[in-house]
Scaffold this active site. Structure first.
Site, short mmCIF file in Angstrom:
data_model
loop_
_atom_site.label_atom_id
_atom_site.label_comp_id
_atom_site.label_asym_id
_atom_site.label_seq_id
_atom_site.Cartn_x
_atom_site.Cartn_y
_atom_site.Cartn_z
N GLU A 179 0.85 -1.20 0.00
CA GLU A 179 0.00 0.00 0.00
C GLU A 179 0.88 1.24 0.00
OE1 GLU A 179 -3.30 1.04 -0.23
OE2 GLU A 179 -2.28 2.96 -0.07
N ASN A 187 -10.18 5.01 -1.68
CA ASN A 187 -11.51 5.61 -1.87
C ASN A 187 -12.56 4.89 -1.05
OD1 ASN A 187 -11.08 7.76 -3.54
ND2 ASN A 187 -11.76 6.76 -5.42
N THR A 188 -12.28 3.62 -0.73
CA THR A 188 -13.29 2.83 -0.03
C THR A 188 -13.69 3.47 1.30
OG1 THR A 188 -12.37 0.84 -1.04
CG2 THR A 188 -13.83 0.51 0.83
N GLY A 194 -23.72 3.13 0.68
CA GLY A 194 -23.93 1.73 0.97
C GLY A 194 -23.54 0.83 -0.19
N HIS A 386 -20.20 13.61 -9.78
CA HIS A 386 -21.26 13.39 -8.78
C HIS A 386 -21.92 14.73 -8.51
CE1 HIS A 386 -23.24 12.46 -5.02
NE2 HIS A 386 -22.96 11.18 -5.20
N GLU A 399 -25.68 10.02 -1.77
CA GLU A 399 -26.96 9.92 -2.48
C GLU A 399 -28.06 9.42 -1.54
OE1 GLU A 399 -25.98 8.96 -6.42
OE2 GLU A 399 -27.56 7.46 -6.46
N ARG A 402 -30.64 11.87 -0.40
CA ARG A 402 -31.82 12.05 -1.25
C ARG A 402 -32.70 10.80 -1.16
NH1 ARG A 402 -28.82 12.82 -6.39
NH2 ARG A 402 -26.92 12.60 -5.15
N ARG A 423 -26.74 9.92 -11.71
CA ARG A 423 -25.82 11.02 -11.38
C ARG A 423 -25.51 11.92 -12.57
NH1 ARG A 423 -21.81 7.44 -7.55
NH2 ARG A 423 -23.30 7.38 -5.83
N HIS A 526 -15.84 12.03 -9.67
CA HIS A 526 -16.16 11.07 -8.61
C HIS A 526 -15.71 9.65 -8.89
CE1 HIS A 526 -18.15 9.54 -5.17
NE2 HIS A 526 -19.00 8.81 -5.86
N HIS A 527 -15.99 9.14 -10.10
CA HIS A 527 -15.69 7.72 -10.33
C HIS A 527 -15.16 7.52 -11.74
CE1 HIS A 527 -16.18 3.51 -9.07
NE2 HIS A 527 -16.32 3.28 -10.36
N GLU A 556 -12.04 -0.52 -8.65
CA GLU A 556 -12.14 0.64 -9.55
C GLU A 556 -11.02 0.66 -10.60
OE1 GLU A 556 -13.15 4.26 -7.38
OE2 GLU A 556 -12.98 5.44 -9.22
N ARG A 566 -21.92 4.97 -13.30
CA ARG A 566 -22.09 4.01 -12.20
C ARG A 566 -23.26 4.41 -11.32
NH1 ARG A 566 -20.85 4.03 -6.97
NH2 ARG A 566 -19.28 5.67 -6.94
N GLY A 569 -23.87 2.85 -4.96
CA GLY A 569 -23.95 1.57 -4.26
C GLY A 569 -23.36 0.42 -5.05
N ALA A 571 -20.36 0.39 -6.62
CA ALA A 571 -18.90 0.23 -6.53
C ALA A 571 -18.51 -0.59 -5.31
CB ALA A 571 -18.21 1.59 -6.48
N VAL A 572 -19.22 -0.39 -4.21
CA VAL A 572 -18.91 -1.21 -3.03
C VAL A 572 -19.29 -2.66 -3.33
CG1 VAL A 572 -19.38 -1.59 -0.57
CG2 VAL A 572 -19.00 0.72 -1.41
P1 FAD Z 1 -9.49 2.07 -3.36
O1 FAD Z 1 -10.37 1.90 -2.19
O2 FAD Z 1 -9.27 3.44 -3.87
O3 FAD Z 1 -8.11 1.40 -2.96
C1 FAD Z 1 -6.99 1.42 -3.80
C2 FAD Z 1 -5.75 1.43 -2.93
O4 FAD Z 1 -4.60 1.23 -3.74
C3 FAD Z 1 -5.55 2.76 -2.21
O5 FAD Z 1 -5.36 2.54 -0.85
C4 FAD Z 1 -4.33 3.34 -2.89
O6 FAD Z 1 -3.56 4.16 -2.04
C5 FAD Z 1 -3.58 2.09 -3.29
N1 FAD Z 1 -2.63 2.30 -4.38
C6 FAD Z 1 -2.80 3.01 -5.52
N2 FAD Z 1 -1.70 2.96 -6.28
C7 FAD Z 1 -0.80 2.20 -5.61
C8 FAD Z 1 0.54 1.80 -5.87
N3 FAD Z 1 1.19 2.20 -6.97
N4 FAD Z 1 1.16 1.01 -4.97
C9 FAD Z 1 0.53 0.61 -3.83
N5 FAD Z 1 -0.72 1.00 -3.52
C10 FAD Z 1 -1.39 1.78 -4.40
N6 FAD Z 1 -19.40 3.43 -3.94
C11 FAD Z 1 -20.52 2.79 -3.53
O7 FAD Z 1 -20.85 1.74 -4.04
N7 FAD Z 1 -21.25 3.30 -2.50
C12 FAD Z 1 -20.95 4.47 -1.91
O8 FAD Z 1 -21.63 4.88 -0.97
C13 FAD Z 1 -19.82 5.19 -2.37
N8 FAD Z 1 -19.49 6.39 -1.84
C14 FAD Z 1 -18.35 7.02 -2.27
C15 FAD Z 1 -17.99 8.25 -1.70
C16 FAD Z 1 -16.83 8.89 -2.10
C17 FAD Z 1 -16.47 10.22 -1.51
C18 FAD Z 1 -15.98 8.28 -3.06
C19 FAD Z 1 -14.70 8.95 -3.48
C20 FAD Z 1 -16.33 7.08 -3.63
C21 FAD Z 1 -17.52 6.45 -3.25
N9 FAD Z 1 -17.90 5.23 -3.81
C22 FAD Z 1 -19.03 4.60 -3.39
C23 FAD Z 1 -17.01 4.55 -4.76
C24 FAD Z 1 -16.21 3.48 -4.06
O9 FAD Z 1 -15.88 3.89 -2.77
C25 FAD Z 1 -14.91 3.16 -4.80
O10 FAD Z 1 -15.13 2.98 -6.16
C26 FAD Z 1 -14.31 1.86 -4.27
O11 FAD Z 1 -14.28 1.88 -2.87
C27 FAD Z 1 -12.93 1.64 -4.83
O12 FAD Z 1 -12.33 0.58 -4.13
P2 FAD Z 1 -10.95 -0.04 -4.61
O13 FAD Z 1 -10.56 -1.02 -3.59
O14 FAD Z 1 -11.07 -0.44 -6.01
O15 FAD Z 1 -9.96 1.20 -4.60
#
Ligand code: FAD
Length: 592
Positions: A179, A187-188, A194, A386, A399, A402, A423, A526-527, A556, A566, A569, A571-572
Site C-alpha cells: 500500500e 476511496n473505499t 452503501g 457526482h 446519495e 436524497r 448522477r 467522482h468515479h 475501480e 455508475r 452503491g 462500486a462497493v
Molecule cells: P481504493 O479503495 O481506492 O483502494 C486502492 C488502494 O490502492 C488505495 O489505498 C491506494 O492508495 C492504493 N494504491 C494506488 N496505487 C498504488 C501503488 N502504486 N502502490 C501501492 N498501492 C497503491 N461506492 C458505492 O458503491 N457506494 C458508496 O456509498 C460510495 N461512496 C463514495 C464516496 C466517495 C467520496 C468516493 C470517493 C467514492 C464512493 N464510492 C461509493 C465509490 C467506491 O468507494 C470506490 O469505487 C471503491 O471503494 C474503490 O475501491 P478499490 O478497492 O477499487 O480502490
C-alpha cells in the site's frame, strides 16, 4: 508542497491563533509555572482547531525545555484516516521537537487541524513557535534492496485489495499487501451510502421485493447499456452471497436505502445509517490483522515483473527499502484515477478545474503498470461527476440523503429535477442552473434517522434555520418560493405523487421537522468507470484477447461493470464481489 503549505499555515496561525483557534491555558498551568528555569513555562496547555470531523482539541504538556506530551481529546476524525494522523503526528512532533513535520498523506485535513491546535496551545503557553520550525532531518541512510516472497501479492489496501487478500488467505495461500499510503482504505474509506445487492437475506427480512434481473436491468440502463453484461450479471448474481459473507466476517449491513437509478431499496448499509466505507475498512483491517496478513505501508508499486510471459512479481519503493515482491499470482487493486487531473483530463478535457471527491492515492498507477505488460483498457474515457459535492471541502454528500428524503433546489428556491435520477442526469441539470450549483435541503427528521446527515451539519457544511423562512434568509433565496417548494414537496410525499418531476422513490418522509438545513453543492469528479479489461473470474485480458497469466484485478482499477455511468452503491458491490473472486481465482491459479 504539503510541508510548505503547513509551514505557511503555521506562521499565519501565529498571528491568528489566539483569536481563531480558541487557545486556553489549562488549570494546572499556574501551579506549574512558578519555577521556570528553561525555555518554556512548564505546564499543560490546551488548543483547539478545526479538523475533518469537527473541532480537534489537544493538551500539550511542556517541560522546562521540551514538548513532553500531546494528548488529543475524543474527536470525530475518520477512523483509519484521521486517526492515523492523530496516532503519528504527536509522536513526530515530540521526537523532533519541531512543528515542521510531514502531514500524513491521505489525512491532510486532520494533520493541518492537529498542527494548528498544537500551535494554539503553544502560543497560549507563550512559546515563540518560530523556534519550532527546524526542518526535520531525513536519515541519509541508503535504501536496502529486499525481496519478499509470497504466493499472492496484492497491490493496494483499499476495499478490493483487502477482500481479495482475505479470500486468498482463506484458501490457504501466503499473502502480502503493498500500500503506497500510510493507511489502508483508499476511496473505499470515503464511501458513505452503501452497497447494492439484490434478493438478499436483509431484503427478505425487511420485506423488500427485489430480483437479480431488476438489479441487472437497472445497472445496464444506468450505464447507458455499454456495460459488459457478463460482468453485470456476475455482479448481481453474486451480490446476495457477498452480503452474507460480510456478515460472516463481522461486517453486517442490516439496513436499506435507495440510490439514484434503482427500482428497489437495495443499498445495504450499517446499522443507524453510518457511512459504509469507514465501517467496512475498519472491519477489513481487523480481519487482515487477525489473519496475520502483512501490509507494507508507504510502499509504492512501480512496475510489474514478467517471466516467460507471466506476471510473477512487482517492484516497489518503500521508505527504507526498494522491494521486489515475487508471487505466483499478482492482484491489481489500486483503485481508479479520479485524483489524477492530468490523467482524467487526458481522456475528458472538459473536466479541467472540477474538484474531486477522491482519496489522493487514486492516481491510476495500476492502469499504467498493467498497460505496460499488455493489458487492454475498456471505457477509459467514462468518468463520472457526482452532483452533490461541497466545493470548498470536496466532501461528497451521499446519495442516501436524497434516498432518505432530501431534495435539491436552485438559487431561486425551486426544485428543478427528480433528485433520484442517475448522477449524470442530475449533474447536467445542476450545471444548467444559474451559477451551476444547487442546494441539498433536509430537516432534523432526516438527521435523526441518518448519521451521515448529522455528520455534515457537525462538519459545518450546512446553513440552518429553525423555520423554512429562517433557512431561506441564510441561503439568500426568496423565502416565499422556498416555503412554497417545501409545501408542495410535502404534499407530494403525502400523496405519493410528485406531479412536478415524477419522482417516485425516497418519498417515505416529508421535510417538516425543524431545524431545516441547506448545503450548497455542485458537481465534482467522482468515479472512473473505465480501466483494465477483466473477465468474470477477474483475469486481466491482454492484447490478444487472452488472460495475461498470473495477473488478476478487481475494483475501480477495472472497467466494464459500470459502463457509461455508475449507480450509487454499485462500486462497493463491485469491490466486495470481484475482490472475493480475485482472491479465489488467484489462489486457484497458484495450485495449477
Ligand atoms: P481504493 O479503495 O481506492 O483502494 C486502492 C488502494 O490502492 C488505495 O489505498 C491506494 O492508495 C492504493 N494504491 C494506488 N496505487 C498504488 C501503488 N502504486 N502502490 C501501492 N498501492 C497503491 N461506492 C458505492 O458503491 N457506494 C458508496 O456509498 C460510495 N461512496 C463514495 C464516496 C466517495 C467520496 C468516493 C470517493 C467514492 C464512493 N464510492 C461509493 C465509490 C467506491 O468507494 C470506490 O469505487 C471503491 O471503494 C474503490 O475501491 P478499490 O478497492 O477499487 O480502490
Amino acid at each position: 508542497m504539503m510541508n510548505k503549505l503547513l509551514s505557511l499555515l503555521l506562521v499565519l496561525a501565529l498571528g491568528l491563533t489566539m483569536v481563531a483557534c480558541n487557545a486556553a491555558p489549562s488549570s494546572n498551568q499556574s501551579a506549574a509555572s512558578a519555577a521556570t528555569t528553561g525555555k518554556y513555562t512548564p505546564g499543560a496547555y490546551e488548543g483547539t482547531a478545526k479538523g475533518y470531523g469537527g473541532d480537534l482539541k489537544v493538551t500539550v504538556t511542556l517541560g522546562d525545555n521540551q514538548i513532553e506530551k500531546i494528548e488529543v481529546a475524543e474527536n470525530k476524525e475518520t477512523a483509519g484516516v484521521g486517526s492515523v494522523a492523530i496516532e503519528k503526528l504527536p509522536t513526530a512532533i515530540i521526537a523532533n521537537q519541531s512543528l515542521a513535520v510531514d502531514a500524513v498523506a491521505g489525512a491532510t485535513v486532520t494533520s493541518k487541524g492537529l498542527l494548528e491546535a498544537v500551535t494554539a496551545a503553544l502560543v497560549s503557553a507563550g512559546v515563540d513557535i518560530n523556534t519550532l520550525q527546524a526542518p526535520v532531518e531525513k536519515s541519509a541512510v541508503e535504501k536496502r534492496a529486499e525481496t519478499v516472497e509470497a504466493d499472492v501479492v496484492v497491490i493496494g489496501a483499499g476495499g478490493a485489495g483487502m477482500v481479495a487478500a482475505l479470500e486468498a488467505k482463506a484458501a490457504g495461500k501466503n499473502v502480502v499487501i503493498i500500500e503506497k499510503m500510510a493507511m489502508a482504505g483508499g476511496n473505499t474509506v470515503k464511501a458513505t451510502g452503501g452497497m447494492n445487492a439484490a434478493a438478499t437475506s436483509v431484503q427478505k427480512e425487511l420485506k423488500v421485493e427485489d430480483s437479480v434481473k431488476t438489479f441487472i436491468d437497472d445497472t445496464m440502463e444506468g450505464g447507458h447499456n455499454i456495460n459488459n453484461l457478463e460482468l453485470v450479471t456476475a455482479l448481481a448474481e453474486r451480490s446476495a452471497g457477498a452480503i452474507d459473507w460480510l456478515a460472516s466476517i463481522g461486517a453486517p449491513l442490516p439496513e436499506l436505502t435507495i440510490s439514484g437509478g434503482a427500482t428497489n431499496k437495495r443499498t445495504h448499509r450499517p446499522e443507524g445509517g453510518s457511512a459504509v466505507g469507514s465501517y467496512l475498512v475498519e472491519k477489513f483491517v481487523q480481519n487482515i490483522e487477525k489473519n496475520e496478513i502483512p501490509v507494507y505501508y508507504n510502499t509504492k508499486a512501480t512496475e510489474l515483473v514478467l517471466s516467460d510471459g507471466a506476471v510473477t512479481g512487482v517492484k516497489a519503493e518503500g521508505e527504507e527499502a526498494d522491494y521486489l515482491f515475487t508471487g505466483k499470482a499478482i492482484i491489481m487493486a489500486t483503485g481508479g484515477f479520479g485524483a489524477n487531473e492530468e490523467m482524467y483530463t487526458k481522456y475528458k478535457p472538459e473536466l479541467k478545474g472540477f474538484v474531486t471527491t477522491n482519496a489522493p492515492g487514486a492516481t491510476g498507477d495500476g492502469i499504467i503498470m498493467a498497460e505496460a505488460v499488455g493489458a487492454q483498457l475498456v471505457d477509459i474515457d467514462q468518468i463520472q461527476i457526482h452532483p452533490t459535492v461541497h466545493q470548498a471541502t470536496s466532501i461528497m454528500l451521499t446519495e442516501g440523503l436524497r434516498g432518505d428524503g432530501a431534495i435539491l433546489v436552485n438559487q431561486s428556491g425551486e426544485r428543478f429535477i427528480n433528485e433520484l435520477k442517475t448522477r449524470d442526469v442530475v449533474s447536467a441539470a445542476e450545471i444548467a442552473q444559474e451559477g451551476g450549483y444547487a442546494y441539498v435541503i433536509f430537516d432534523q427528521g432526516l438527521c435523526d434517522r441518518v448519521k451521515a446527515a448529522a455528520g455534515y451539519v457537525e462538519k459545518g457544511l450546512a446553513v440552518q434555520g429553525d423555520t423554512v423562512e429562517a433557512l431561506a434568509e441564510q441561503m439568500k433565496v426568496p423565502s416565499e418560493t422556498l416555503s412554497a417548494t417545501l409545501k408542495s414537496w410535502n404534499k407530494a410525499v403525502a400523496d405519493k405523487k410528485d406531479e412536478a418531476f415524477g419522482r417516485d422513490t425516497g418519498m417515505e418522509y416529508d421535510l417538516s421537522k425543524g431545524p431545516f438545513y441547506a448545503v450548497q453543492i455542485a458537481p465534482g469528479v467522482h468515479h472512473t468507470m473505465g480501466g483494465l479489461k477483466i473477465d468474470v473470474d477477474t483475469h486481466v485480458i491482454g492484447a490478444s484477447g487472452e488472460p495475461i497469466p498470473g495477473l488478476f484485478a478487481a475494483g475501480e482499477v477495472t472497467g466494464g461493470i459500470h459502463g457509461g455511468n455508475r449507480l450509487g452503491g454499485n462500486a462497493v458491490a463491485d469491490i466486495v464481489i470481484f475482490g472475493r473472486q480475485a482472491g479465489q481465482s488467484a489462489a486457484a491459479y497458484c495450485d495449477k
